[in-house]
Design a protein around this motif. Structure first.
Motif, mmCIF file in Angstrom:
data_model
loop_
_atom_site.group_PDB
_atom_site.id
_atom_site.type_symbol
_atom_site.label_atom_id
_atom_site.label_comp_id
_atom_site.label_asym_id
_atom_site.label_seq_id
_atom_site.Cartn_x
_atom_site.Cartn_y
_atom_site.Cartn_z
ATOM 1 N N VAL A 1 -28.121 61.672 12.218
ATOM 2 C CA VAL A 1 -28.901 62.593 13.053
ATOM 3 C C VAL A 1 -29.101 63.872 12.263
ATOM 4 C CG1 VAL A 1 -28.865 63.971 15.156
ATOM 5 C CG2 VAL A 1 -28.034 61.645 15.201
ATOM 6 N N VAL A 2 -30.345 64.380 12.203
ATOM 7 C CA VAL A 2 -30.609 65.668 11.555
ATOM 8 C C VAL A 2 -31.191 66.622 12.583
ATOM 9 C CG1 VAL A 2 -30.996 64.680 9.257
ATOM 10 C CG2 VAL A 2 -32.929 65.072 10.756
ATOM 11 N N TRP B 1 -33.522 61.177 14.269
ATOM 12 C CA TRP B 1 -32.487 60.210 13.912
ATOM 13 C C TRP B 1 -33.061 59.197 12.936
ATOM 14 C CZ3 TRP B 1 -32.886 54.974 14.643
ATOM 15 C CH2 TRP B 1 -33.928 54.546 15.449
ATOM 16 N N GLY B 2 -32.180 58.621 12.126
ATOM 17 C CA GLY B 2 -32.635 57.638 11.156
ATOM 18 C C GLY B 2 -31.552 56.626 10.844
ATOM 19 N N LEU B 3 -31.973 55.457 10.414
ATOM 20 C CA LEU B 3 -31.065 54.376 10.054
ATOM 21 C C LEU B 3 -31.296 54.037 8.590
ATOM 22 C CD1 LEU B 3 -29.034 52.176 10.979
ATOM 23 C CD2 LEU B 3 -30.999 50.754 11.514
ATOM 24 N N GLY B 4 -30.220 54.045 7.802
ATOM 25 C CA GLY B 4 -30.321 53.695 6.390
ATOM 26 C C GLY B 4 -29.435 52.522 6.069
ATOM 27 N N GLY C 1 -30.824 57.145 5.480
ATOM 28 C CA GLY C 1 -30.836 57.525 6.889
ATOM 29 C C GLY C 1 -31.357 58.927 7.099
ATOM 30 N N VAL C 2 -30.971 59.857 6.218
ATOM 31 C CA VAL C 2 -31.446 61.242 6.317
ATOM 32 C C VAL C 2 -32.949 61.300 6.095
ATOM 33 C CG1 VAL C 2 -31.350 63.509 5.207
ATOM 34 C CG2 VAL C 2 -29.238 62.293 5.704
ATOM 35 N N GLU C 3 -33.447 60.562 5.111
ATOM 36 C CA GLU C 3 -34.895 60.543 4.848
ATOM 37 C C GLU C 3 -35.661 59.963 6.035
ATOM 38 O OE1 GLU C 3 -36.522 62.023 2.323
ATOM 39 O OE2 GLU C 3 -34.499 62.743 1.875
ATOM 40 N N ALA C 4 -35.115 58.897 6.636
ATOM 41 C CA ALA C 4 -35.772 58.304 7.811
ATOM 42 C C ALA C 4 -35.751 59.270 8.988
ATOM 43 C CB ALA C 4 -35.075 56.998 8.189
ATOM 44 N N ALA C 5 -34.659 60.030 9.133
ATOM 45 C CA ALA C 5 -34.539 60.977 10.247
ATOM 46 C C ALA C 5 -35.532 62.127 10.101
ATOM 47 C CB ALA C 5 -33.115 61.513 10.328
ATOM 48 N N LYS C 6 -35.789 62.560 8.866
ATOM 49 C CA LYS C 6 -36.732 63.657 8.640
ATOM 50 C C LYS C 6 -38.161 63.265 8.976
ATOM 51 C CE LYS C 6 -34.101 66.167 5.169
ATOM 52 N NZ LYS C 6 -33.974 66.523 3.749
#
Length: 191
Positions: A62-63, A72-75, A87-92
């Motif tokens: 979660v960012v 939120w993102g899933l890596g 996950g951070v890139e997907a959340a952004k």
């Protein structure tokens, strides 16, 4: 869903589609935001093949900027650090703006995602974040200081994060309510 027409003001239409509400709250650029990332959960996945077992990792992240913006993102990757970065890139890419009123949420809200059901309730100043696990990470990342939260049903962190963000996405600020009703802000608060 459809469109409701307000018969007092026929030129105003209200769209009740949840998908368009989420799109309207979307944050376009992340360049000027200082986002902090929080790791919610890591899951080790084992795939058994002819050559043996292969391990991969799935990280849900979660960012947020602690001022009403969250994503939120899933890596998934072969290493933990790579999975977290993905996950951070997907959340952004998945950021939404949430209304926060005086350090808490504007009103009570219930939301479901999969087997997880979430209840969020505004709290008085000094209460703190009364939430557990995945919900706490989401609420702290969005910048809520005082809230009462309860998760019912599944404790799966993936579904809890999605249900919490869905509940936050359905929040309406007092300013939005006043604008939709066509009344002053004082009338929204005092009735």
């Amino acid at each position: 869903m459809g469109e409701l027409k307000n018969w007092l003001m026929p030129h105003v239409t209200v769209d009740l589609n949840f998908n368009t509400m989420a799109i309207n709250n979307r944050v376009k650029s992340t360049n000027d935001l200082e986002l902090k990332d929080r790791l919610v959960a890591i899951n080790r996945v084992t795939k058994v093949t002819k050559g043996g077992r292969t391990f991969t990792f799935a990280a849900i992240v979660v960012v947020g900027n602690e001022d009403g913006v969250i994503g939120w993102g899933l890596g998934k990757a072969g290493e933990v650090t790579t999975a977290i970065e993905k996950g951070v890139e997907a959340a952004k890419k998945n950021l939404v703006k949430i209304p926060i009123h005086k350090g808490t949420i504007p009103h009570e809200q219930i939301a479901k995602f999969g087997g997880a059901e979430v209840l969020l309730r505004p709290a008085t100043p000094g209460t703190g974040v009364k939430a557990g696990g995945a919900m706490r990470a989401v609420l702290e990342s969005v910048g809520v200081k005082d809230v009462l939260a309860k998760s019912k049903g599944s404790s799966n962190p993936h579904n809890l994060v999605k249900a919490t963000i869905a509940a936050l996405n359905e929040m309406r600020s007092p300013y939005m309510v006043a604008q939709n009703r066509g009344v002053s802000l004082e009338k929204v608060f005092k009735g």
